[in-house]
Enzyme design. Structure first.
Site, mmCIF file in Angstrom:
data_model
loop_
_atom_site.group_PDB
_atom_site.id
_atom_site.type_symbol
_atom_site.label_atom_id
_atom_site.label_comp_id
_atom_site.label_asym_id
_atom_site.label_seq_id
_atom_site.Cartn_x
_atom_site.Cartn_y
_atom_site.Cartn_z
ATOM 1 N N LYS A 263 0.847 -1.188 -0.142
ATOM 2 C CA LYS A 263 -0.040 -0.049 0.033
ATOM 3 C C LYS A 263 0.746 1.204 0.035
ATOM 4 C CE LYS A 263 -0.272 -0.458 4.939
ATOM 5 N NZ LYS A 263 -0.854 -1.497 6.088
ATOM 6 N N TYR B 264 17.076 28.473 9.261
ATOM 7 C CA TYR B 264 15.820 29.366 9.630
ATOM 8 C C TYR B 264 15.798 29.411 11.317
ATOM 9 C CZ TYR B 264 14.203 29.183 4.965
ATOM 10 O OH TYR B 264 13.838 29.497 3.594
HETATM 11 C C1 LIG Z 1 -0.023 -2.614 6.626
HETATM 12 C C2 LIG Z 1 -0.683 -3.585 6.787
HETATM 13 C C3 LIG Z 1 0.184 -4.762 7.098
HETATM 14 C C4 LIG Z 1 1.479 -4.783 6.962
HETATM 15 O O1 LIG Z 1 2.477 -4.456 8.116
HETATM 16 P P1 LIG Z 1 3.823 -4.735 8.411
HETATM 17 O O2 LIG Z 1 4.130 -4.211 9.805
HETATM 18 O O3 LIG Z 1 4.357 -3.645 7.576
HETATM 19 O O4 LIG Z 1 4.164 -5.765 7.982
HETATM 20 C C5 LIG Z 1 -0.731 -6.074 7.452
HETATM 21 N N1 LIG Z 1 -1.878 -5.835 7.692
HETATM 22 C C6 LIG Z 1 -2.660 -4.769 7.571
HETATM 23 C C7 LIG Z 1 -4.125 -5.060 7.894
HETATM 24 C C8 LIG Z 1 -2.046 -3.621 7.465
HETATM 25 O O5 LIG Z 1 -2.639 -2.546 7.098
#
Ligand SMILES: *Cc1c(COP(=O)(O)O)cnc(C)c1O
Length: 350
Positions: free
Chosen positions: A45, A248
């Site tokens: 994702k 800054y």
């Molecule tokens: C993002 C996500 C994962 C993966 O998690 P990691 O810690 O990156 O392995 C697994 N399950 C769900 C529902 C997620 O949203």
């Protein structure tokens, strides 16, 4: 691993580069598979956690250990199909009526976690997974058991993998729920950190972070190889006198004569402002402390005593200093740092 010069060409740009090791990712996939004995749902994702789906997905796709992908929404799923992915693509973030056409056109598999999602899928012959909330307190059904002939998978999600007692209570709850479903369905619970529980009744694991060799827990029992390295280039080197302010807001004032370098990486690239006056970059294993506020495109570091010249590449993340380490200095988690890597940071796979 690669010559400095090859980091810099007209197609890659010549300011900041994220290098992705194909060999390390392949090693990590195999290690996860060996450790768990299960097939992998690769969670990619948000543009593969900011690393770059375009770079990462093809190399995951060709591995037998990876049986499916998971993304947040239908649009991300469609992008994966357009890239040529022919494995299952799970949609983690529910389903809206407006996404139904995409689901069908691109053969995506939604995860149903609310009655409203069921309504969207009413009358459709789309297979889906069903999600239960066993303690995550986000998506998923609580008590009610949903039965439907279209269900091909059952899942839940850990909220606090570092808490053994609570996680095991989630495992127990999920075990009861999963046992109500027919054999042969996909059953999945463990994310990267959750792999330590070796849940005996799940068929798949859903992993994202560990693919990159980033360790989600201290004393993580898998032997992963860091797959990411982030380098940025020195734009300017100069000496400033004692009393000279840096960046800054003048939050740092040179206590003595100092040699400083300006690095072409700022918060717009993903180097978080919280690293101002706190973090460090690296040059040939030497720490270069960040001086003053990180700015949008540039960051100033102390190079007193380091042999750094304009055009040199300094390390932000490397095999010996991962996003997990950088996140500690930045007061955040590696996920957030990685997702913030902007388009301006060029990606290269070696
Ligand atoms: C993002 C996500 C994962 C993966 O998690 P990691 O810690 O990156 O392995 C697994 N399950 C769900 C529902 C997620 O949203």
């Amino acid at each position: 691993m690669f010559s400095e010069k090859s980091l810099c060409d007209s197609t890659l740009g010549c300011r900041a580069v994220l290098t992705i090791s194909r060999e390390a990712i392949r090693h990590n996939v195999k290690e996860i598979c060996k450790f768990t004995g299960k097939k992998i749902i690769a969670v990619v994702k948000s543009d593969a956690y900011g690393v770059g789906a375009e770079q990462v997905v093809p190399l995951l796709s060709e591995m037998d250990e990876v049986e499916a992908f998971a993304v947040a929404c239908a649009e991300e799923g469609a992008e994966l199909r357009e890239m040529g992915v022919d494995k299952d693509i799970l949609i983690l973030g529910g389903v809206f009526p407006e996404e139904l056409a995409l689901l069908k056109e691109y053969n995506l598999t939604p995860i149903v976690s609310d009655k409203a999602h069921l309504k969207v899928l009413k009358g459709e012959s789309i297979p889906f997974h069903i999600k239960y909330d066993t303690g995550m307190g986000r998506l998923g059904f609580l008590e009610e058991t949903i039965t439907d002939p279209r269900i091909v998978g059952v899942m839940s999600h850990f909220s606090t993998p570092a808490d053994r007692e609570f996680s095991l209570s989630q495992v127990e709850k999920f075990k009861k729920i999963a046992s109500l479903y027919p054999k042969g369905l996909w059953v999945h619970l463990e994310s990267s950190a959750g792999l330590i529980y070796k849940v005996p009744f799940t068929t798949h694991v859903r992993v994202g972070l560990a693919l990159y060799g980033e360790k989600p827990l201290k004393n993580y029992p898998l032997s992963l190889k860091p797959a990411l390295s982030l380098k940025a280039r020195v734009i300017s080197v100069k000496e400033v006198p004692a009393g000279h302010p840096i960046s800054y807001g003048r939050t740092f004032v040179a206590p003595r004569k100092m040699k400083i370098a300006v690095i072409s990486l700022g918060y717009a690239d993903g180097l978080m402002k919280s690293l101002s006056n706190k973090g460090y970059l690296l040059y040939k294993r030497k720490r270069l402390p960040i001086l003053g506020n990180v700015t949008m495109d540039m960051t100033v570091v102390d190079v007193s005593g380091a042999d750094v010249s304009v055009g040199d590449w300094v390390e932000v993340v490397s095999e010996s200093r991962t996003f997990v380490d950088l996140a500690k200095d930045a007061g955040t988690i590696p996920y957030e740092l990685m997702c913030n890597l902007s388009k301006r940071v060029k990606r290269r796979v070696v």
